[in-house]
Design an enzyme around this catalytic site. Structure first.
Site, PDB file in Angstrom:
ATOM      1  N   VAL A  13       4.187   0.467   1.379  1.00 32.43           N
ATOM      2  CA  VAL A  13       4.051   1.902   1.171  1.00 32.43           C
ATOM      3  C   VAL A  13       2.922   2.104   0.165  1.00 32.43           C
ATOM      4  CG1 VAL A  13       5.150   4.005   0.345  1.00 32.43           C
ATOM      5  CG2 VAL A  13       6.454   2.376   1.719  1.00 32.43           C
ATOM      6  N   ASP A  14       1.876   2.803   0.583  1.00 34.63           N
ATOM      7  CA  ASP A  14       0.694   2.993  -0.257  1.00 34.63           C
ATOM      8  C   ASP A  14       0.779   4.296  -1.048  1.00 34.63           C
ATOM      9  OD1 ASP A  14      -0.382   0.708   0.793  1.00 34.63           O
ATOM     10  OD2 ASP A  14      -1.778   1.720   2.139  1.00 34.63           O
ATOM     11  N   GLY A  40      -0.481  -1.366   4.139  1.00 32.72           N
ATOM     12  CA  GLY A  40      -0.374  -2.820   4.176  1.00 32.72           C
ATOM     13  C   GLY A  40      -1.360  -3.354   5.200  1.00 32.72           C
ATOM     14  N   LYS A  41      -2.013  -4.477   4.896  1.00 31.53           N
ATOM     15  CA  LYS A  41      -3.038  -4.993   5.795  1.00 31.53           C
ATOM     16  C   LYS A  41      -2.482  -5.262   7.185  1.00 31.53           C
ATOM     17  CE  LYS A  41      -6.370  -7.547   4.441  1.00 31.53           C
ATOM     18  NZ  LYS A  41      -7.377  -6.473   4.484  1.00 31.53           N
ATOM     19  N   VAL A 220     -19.878  -7.159   6.269  1.00 32.40           N
ATOM     20  CA  VAL A 220     -20.642  -6.932   5.039  1.00 32.40           C
ATOM     21  C   VAL A 220     -20.742  -5.435   4.746  1.00 32.40           C
ATOM     22  CG1 VAL A 220     -21.924  -9.089   4.988  1.00 32.40           C
ATOM     23  CG2 VAL A 220     -22.777  -7.233   6.395  1.00 32.40           C
ATOM     24  N   THR A 247     -10.479   2.484   2.176  1.00 28.57           N
ATOM     25  CA  THR A 247      -9.185   1.851   2.419  1.00 28.57           C
ATOM     26  C   THR A 247      -8.968   1.669   3.917  1.00 28.57           C
ATOM     27  OG1 THR A 247      -8.300   2.970   0.473  1.00 28.57           O
ATOM     28  CG2 THR A 247      -6.711   1.982   1.976  1.00 28.57           C
ATOM     29  N   ALA A 248      -8.566   0.485   4.329  1.00 28.26           N
ATOM     30  CA  ALA A 248      -8.220   0.139   5.717  1.00 28.26           C
ATOM     31  C   ALA A 248      -9.429  -0.023   6.626  1.00 28.26           C
ATOM     32  CB  ALA A 248      -7.257   1.152   6.327  1.00 28.26           C
ATOM     33  N   ALA A 249     -10.644   0.063   6.096  1.00 30.27           N
ATOM     34  CA  ALA A 249     -11.826  -0.088   6.951  1.00 30.27           C
ATOM     35  C   ALA A 249     -11.870  -1.476   7.586  1.00 30.27           C
ATOM     36  CB  ALA A 249     -13.087   0.169   6.141  1.00 30.27           C
ATOM     37  N   GLY A 250     -11.673  -2.521   6.763  1.00 30.17           N
ATOM     38  CA  GLY A 250     -11.694  -3.879   7.292  1.00 30.17           C
ATOM     39  C   GLY A 250     -10.546  -4.145   8.252  1.00 30.17           C
ATOM     40  N   ASP A 251      -9.381  -3.595   7.954  1.00 36.35           N
ATOM     41  CA  ASP A 251      -8.223  -3.773   8.832  1.00 36.35           C
ATOM     42  C   ASP A 251      -8.432  -3.065  10.162  1.00 36.35           C
ATOM     43  OD1 ASP A 251      -6.965  -5.183   6.782  1.00 36.35           O
ATOM     44  OD2 ASP A 251      -6.088  -3.361   5.946  1.00 36.35           O
ATOM     45  N   THR A 282     -12.865   5.492  10.250  1.00 37.37           N
ATOM     46  CA  THR A 282     -11.837   5.310   9.222  1.00 37.37           C
ATOM     47  C   THR A 282     -12.344   5.697   7.831  1.00 37.37           C
ATOM     48  OG1 THR A 282     -10.677   3.586  10.452  1.00 37.37           O
ATOM     49  CG2 THR A 282     -10.417   3.565   8.064  1.00 37.37           C
TER      50      THR A 282
END
Length: 306
Positions: A13-14, A40-41, A220, A247-251, A282
């Protein structure tokens, strides 16, 4: 063809706290806005895959608490199979506190909770057979990842490792990994080669290959992503957007990528471009799960390539 994806990962929970800038040591700053959402990732990656119309299954753990039920419901709302999530009575559901500055950059504090309490007795891998890909990260214990990757190999499932947060990797995990997707910091930590340009990215991919990992994608940030397989190597520039919250861009990138990737990795360039477009959407929104786009949004987006 619809990809079938299993995600072993974290459920948090964020709580996002908006600040003008990051505090200095010992400094007190006012918070202008506070938001709470599922994250959460692992959850982010599963939702990204599901919203890109992959058939998605989640393997993980929550506490027997309100936060845990919130996380399970959030996944169910996007059609994710939650039947392999264990409810732990001994520890609370994981959580994260995110500091978000005015430039969209973040700093994240994570309480592992139930995510870090996964054991061989609570890890439910019965649904792996028949999946196309298994994704995992390091917000759950590496021994669980190792057990899952071993089962995936036995079941003929391709494995994707997102080594985040960055840690040393269990040596046994490396030859069981079909694709590794670190960012530049994580890649450099694992290989000892700083990521500065295309040559250094290629050197990182070569280092991973020596470790037993045949395929690499290095993200990158706002510059883009480098990809390397046996037959395709290249760099995909990022889409030019104004980032509000990274937040959550990589996921999002990883879940979207897995939803499109062919089992022989022959479409790695197209899948990477799709994932880049997903991430570009995102970062223009706030929050983790709420910011992740659908397949229709990704396809219809018309961002300018850098």
């Amino acid at each position: 063809m619809v990809n079938k994806i299993a995600v072993l990962g974290s459920l948090n929970v964020d709580t996002t706290l908006s600040v003008q800038r990051m505090p200095e040591p010992g400094e007190t700053l006012a918070v202008s806005k506070k938001k709470q959402a599922a994250g959460g990732k692992g959850a982010n990656q599963a939702i990204a895959a599901a919203r890109s119309q992959a058939e998605t299954m989640f393997i993980g753990q929550v506490g027997q608490d309100e936060a845990g039920q919130m996380m399970i419901q959030a996944l169910k709302d996007d059609g994710v199979d939650v039947s392999h999530i264990y409810e732990d009575s001994a520890v609370a559901t994981g959580s994260a506190t995110i500091l978000l500055d005015a430039n969209g950059q973040n700093e994240i504090l994570v309480f592992g909770g139930a995510n870090q309490n996964i054991t061989g007795k609570t890890l439910n891998l019965s649904g792996l057979a028949g999946q196309d890909f298994l994704i995992t990260q390091f917000e759950t214990p590496q021994p669980a990842a190792l057990a899952a990757f071993k089962q995936a190999k036995a079941d003929g499932v391709l494995t994707i490792l997102n080594p985040a947060p960055a840690h040393e990797i269990l040596p046994e995990l490396l030859p069981l990994t079909d694709l590794i997707v670190p960012n530049e910091t994580e890649s450099a930590l694992l290989t000892g080669i700083e990521v500065t340009d295309l040559d250094s990215m290629q050197a990182n991919a070569a280092a991973f290959k020596k470790m037993g990992i045949p395929n690499t994608i290095i993200t990158v940030g706002s510059r883009g992503a480098f990809f390397a397989t046996a037959n395709h190597t290249g760099f995909m520039p990022a889409f030019k957007v104004h980032a509000k919250d990274t937040t959550a861009a990589g996921d999002t990138f990883i879940g979207a990528l897995a939803s499109q990737l062919d089992s022989d990795f022959s479409n790695i360039e197209a899948a990477t471009q799709y994932a880049q477009r997903a991430s570009s959407i995102t970062v223009q929104r706030y929050g983790a799960l709420p910011s992740i786009p659908t397949k229709d949004e990704i396809i219809s987006a018309n961002a300018e390539v850098r």
